[in-house]
Design a protein around this motif. Structure first.
Motif, short mmCIF file in Angstrom:
data_model
loop_
_atom_site.label_atom_id
_atom_site.label_comp_id
_atom_site.label_asym_id
_atom_site.label_seq_id
_atom_site.Cartn_x
_atom_site.Cartn_y
_atom_site.Cartn_z
N ILE A 48 -3.03 -0.69 5.51
CA ILE A 48 -1.90 -0.15 4.75
C ILE A 48 -2.20 1.28 4.31
N GLN A 49 -3.39 1.51 3.83
CA GLN A 49 -3.77 2.83 3.32
C GLN A 49 -3.85 3.87 4.42
N ASP A 50 -3.94 3.44 5.67
CA ASP A 50 -3.98 4.37 6.81
C ASP A 50 -2.59 4.74 7.32
N THR A 51 -1.55 4.10 6.82
CA THR A 51 -0.20 4.40 7.31
C THR A 51 0.31 5.72 6.72
N GLN A 65 1.58 5.20 -8.83
CA GLN A 65 1.02 4.11 -8.04
C GLN A 65 0.25 3.13 -8.94
N TYR A 66 0.46 1.85 -8.70
CA TYR A 66 -0.30 0.84 -9.41
C TYR A 66 -0.29 -0.45 -8.60
N ASN A 67 -1.14 -1.38 -8.99
CA ASN A 67 -1.13 -2.70 -8.38
C ASN A 67 -0.30 -3.65 -9.23
N SER A 68 0.32 -4.60 -8.58
CA SER A 68 1.23 -5.50 -9.28
C SER A 68 0.58 -6.20 -10.46
N PRO A 96 -0.36 -6.77 -4.63
CA PRO A 96 0.71 -5.88 -4.12
C PRO A 96 0.59 -4.45 -4.63
N ILE A 97 0.73 -3.49 -3.71
CA ILE A 97 0.64 -2.07 -4.03
C ILE A 97 2.05 -1.56 -4.32
N VAL A 98 2.21 -0.94 -5.47
CA VAL A 98 3.54 -0.50 -5.91
C VAL A 98 3.56 1.01 -6.13
N PHE A 99 4.60 1.66 -5.62
CA PHE A 99 4.87 3.06 -5.91
C PHE A 99 6.23 3.11 -6.61
#
Length: 224
Positions: A48-51, A65-68, A96-99
């Motif tokens: 995901i971080q490479d997208t 940015q934060y985690n759920s 879950p990664i949230v922006f």
């Protein structure tokens, strides 16, 4: 006033006062971390971080940015879906990664869904999809409510397809209307393919009406 009348009126008031006095301390008691969050699928997280989408959002100063799991008190992770009841291997496999753009009410979040979240047809259960949409759309709308808190008044979902097991999905949500104690949010869930030649699959569209009850303004001091 009779003694019985005095007791009937006094006891509820005293009980309410004791509850208010003790509840915050219990709610904010020391939290030493959730061991479940140590079992994250690191390989999926790295993908995901490479997208390009992740990299673009991470460098956009309009998004936080934060985690759920950081969005609510840690003591209550066990009662939460994505990082509690259904978190772990073959379930929700990443925090879950949230922006979130709080000013505009825009949200983009990433999830990875394991093979134990399937229904009888072998695809990700619609209940899982509904939970993601409900929680995600509300998260986009909360910042635009006066007390930053609210409840789902209505949620309509148009299921397009079902996500396959072991799939990474993206939720996109945006506030369409914010007026006083009411916020309307629309969004959709789609699959994320790490192979650019594979087109994403639209899983579902949703619309949520989020409202803040009048009495919520008296609870702004609570960390909920």
């Amino acid at each position: 006033m009779s003694f019985r009348g005095f007791v009937c009126k006094t006891i509820p008031i005293v009980a309410f006062g004791v509850g208010i006095a003790s509840f915050p301390r219990s709610w904010r008691k020391e939290y030493k971390g959730d061991p479940k969050l140590l079992r994250i699928n690191e390989s999926v997280l790295n993908q995901i971080q490479d997208t390009e989408l992740y990299k673009t959002l991470q460098t956009n100063n309009n998004f936080k940015q934060y985690n759920s799991s950081h969005a609510f008190p840690g003591q209550h992770h066990s009662n939460y879906i994505g990082t509690g009841l259904l978190f772990g291997p073959d379930l929700f496999e990443i925090d879950p990664i949230v922006f979130l753009n709080e000013e505009k009410g825009e949200l983009v979040s990433f999830y990875h869904l394991g093979e134990s979240l399937i229904s009888q047809d072998g695809q990700i259960h619609n209940g899982v999809t509904s939970t993601i949409l409900d929680e995600g759309l509300c998260s986009a709308g909360f910042p635009l409510l006066p007390a930053k808190k609210g409840v789902t008044a209505s949620l309509s979902i148009d299921f397009k397809n079902q996500a396959p097991p072991r799939s990474t999905v993206i939720l996109r949500a945006k506030v369409k209307e914010a007026k006083g104690r009411k916020v309307v949010i629309e969004g959709y869930l789609e699959t994320l393919s790490f192979d650019l030649s594979v087109k994403p699959t639209r899983v579902a569209d949703a619309k949520c009406v989020l409202v803040q009850p009048k009495w919520f303004k008296y609870l702004q001091w609570l960390q909920i």
